[in-house]
Design an enzyme around this catalytic site. Sequence first.
Site, PDB file in Angstrom:
ATOM      1  NE  ARG A 143      -2.439  48.844  16.713  1.00 10.04           N
ATOM      2  CZ  ARG A 143      -1.775  47.934  17.412  1.00 10.04           C
ATOM      3  NH1 ARG A 143      -2.202  47.627  18.639  1.00 10.04           N
ATOM      4  NH2 ARG A 143      -0.705  47.335  16.920  1.00 10.04           N
ATOM      5  CE  LYS A 166      -3.307  46.989  13.728  1.00 11.90           C
ATOM      6  NZ  LYS A 166      -2.422  47.321  12.574  1.00 11.90           N
ATOM      7  CG  HIS A 234      -1.615  55.392  13.823  1.00  8.76           C
ATOM      8  ND1 HIS A 234      -2.039  54.435  14.737  1.00  8.76           N
ATOM      9  CD2 HIS A 234      -0.575  54.840  13.162  1.00  8.76           C
ATOM     10  CE1 HIS A 234      -1.289  53.349  14.603  1.00  8.76           C
ATOM     11  NE2 HIS A 234      -0.391  53.574  13.661  1.00  8.76           N
ATOM     12  NE  ARG A 237       0.186  52.102  17.579  1.00  9.99           N
ATOM     13  CZ  ARG A 237       0.455  51.073  18.371  1.00  9.99           C
ATOM     14  NH1 ARG A 237       0.287  51.180  19.674  1.00  9.99           N
ATOM     15  NH2 ARG A 237       0.910  49.936  17.876  1.00  9.99           N
ATOM     16  CG  HIS A 260       4.789  47.219  16.798  1.00 10.80           C
ATOM     17  ND1 HIS A 260       5.658  48.283  16.767  1.00 10.80           N
ATOM     18  CD2 HIS A 260       3.593  47.705  16.397  1.00 10.80           C
ATOM     19  CE1 HIS A 260       5.009  49.369  16.360  1.00 10.80           C
ATOM     20  NE2 HIS A 260       3.756  49.042  16.130  1.00 10.80           N
ATOM     21  CE1 TYR A 269       2.850  52.845  13.355  1.00  9.71           C
ATOM     22  CE2 TYR A 269       3.953  51.155  12.063  1.00  9.71           C
ATOM     23  CZ  TYR A 269       2.817  51.875  12.389  1.00  9.71           C
ATOM     24  OH  TYR A 269       1.648  51.612  11.732  1.00  9.71           O
TER      25      TYR A 269
END
Length: 290
Positions: A143, A166, A234, A237, A260, A269
Site C-alpha cells: 500500500r 492495517k 493502489h 498493488r 488480507h 483484488y
Amino acid sequence: MAGTRDASPRTLDAYRRDVAGFLGFLTDHHGARPGRAALSAVTTQDMRAWLARERGRGLSARSVARALSAVRSFYGWLDTAEGITNPAVTATRAPRPAARLPRPVDTEAARALIDRVELQNPQDWIAARDVAVVTLLYACGLRISEALGLPRRAAPLPEALTIRGKGGKERMVPVLPAARDAVDAYLRLCPHDPGPDGPLFLGQRGGALNPRLVQKVLEQARMQLGLPASATPHALRHSFATHLLEAGGDLRAIQELLGHASLSTTQAYTAVDQARLMDIYARAHPKGAG
C-alpha cells in the site's frame, strides 16, 4: 415531499416514479390500493420484499438506494401532513453499492509506467525517488502508506521486509532485486539525511514524502501513456496480486503477501475469471474438487 424542495425537475420526476412504483408494489402485494391504515402498517418484511423485487428487476444497488430515499421522503411528508408514521420504513437500510476496486494494469503497462515516472522530474534524486516508490508498490504489493512509512534504517532493503499493515498486522514481503536496486539508486542521489529513524522517502525539503505527490506523478505518467484513470498507486498493488495469480501463484500465499485478513478479499483484488480461480483451487485442494 421533505428533502426535495431544492431538487431539480428531473430528480423530482425520478422520486415520483419511485414512490409510484412503491405504491404499486403495495397494491400488488396486498391486493388493494394502500390507504392510511395500510401505509401505517407496512412491515419490515414488506420493505424487504419490495427491495428484493427492485433488485430482481435488474436495478443496481445505487438505483434501489435512490428509490428507498424517495420512499423515506414520502413518509416524511406523510408524517408532517397526515400524521402517518412508520418506523419500519425509516429503519430499512439501503443495499450497499459494490465496492469499486482499482483495475490492474498489464505487465507491459506497469513497466512503461515505471519508466515514464522517471521522466517526470528534472531533479535526478526526485526522479529516482519516484521510481523507487512506484517500483515498491508494484514489485512488493505494498500500500502507498506502507511504502511511505518505511524508515531510513530499512535500507539497504533485505531479501524480505517486515511490513506492518492495517490493524497493526505484520507480514513478510519478499523484495525483488529491481526494488532493492531502485531504492539504492535513490539513496545514492538523495541530498537529505533524516537519520535512521527518519522516513526513507523524503520530499524536496527533506520532510516525509506526501502521498499526493506519488499520485500526481503517476497521473502525469499514465496520461502521457494513454492509460486509463484507474492506473493509480493502489492499482499497482492490485496488479501485483493479479500478475502473481496469472502466473500460477497460490491464493493463500498471495493473501499473506498482501496482508488480507480473508481469502475472499484477495479474490476480489484479482482480475482473473472465476473459472481460473476454481482451477487453481482444485489443483491446490484436490479433495474439494468434487
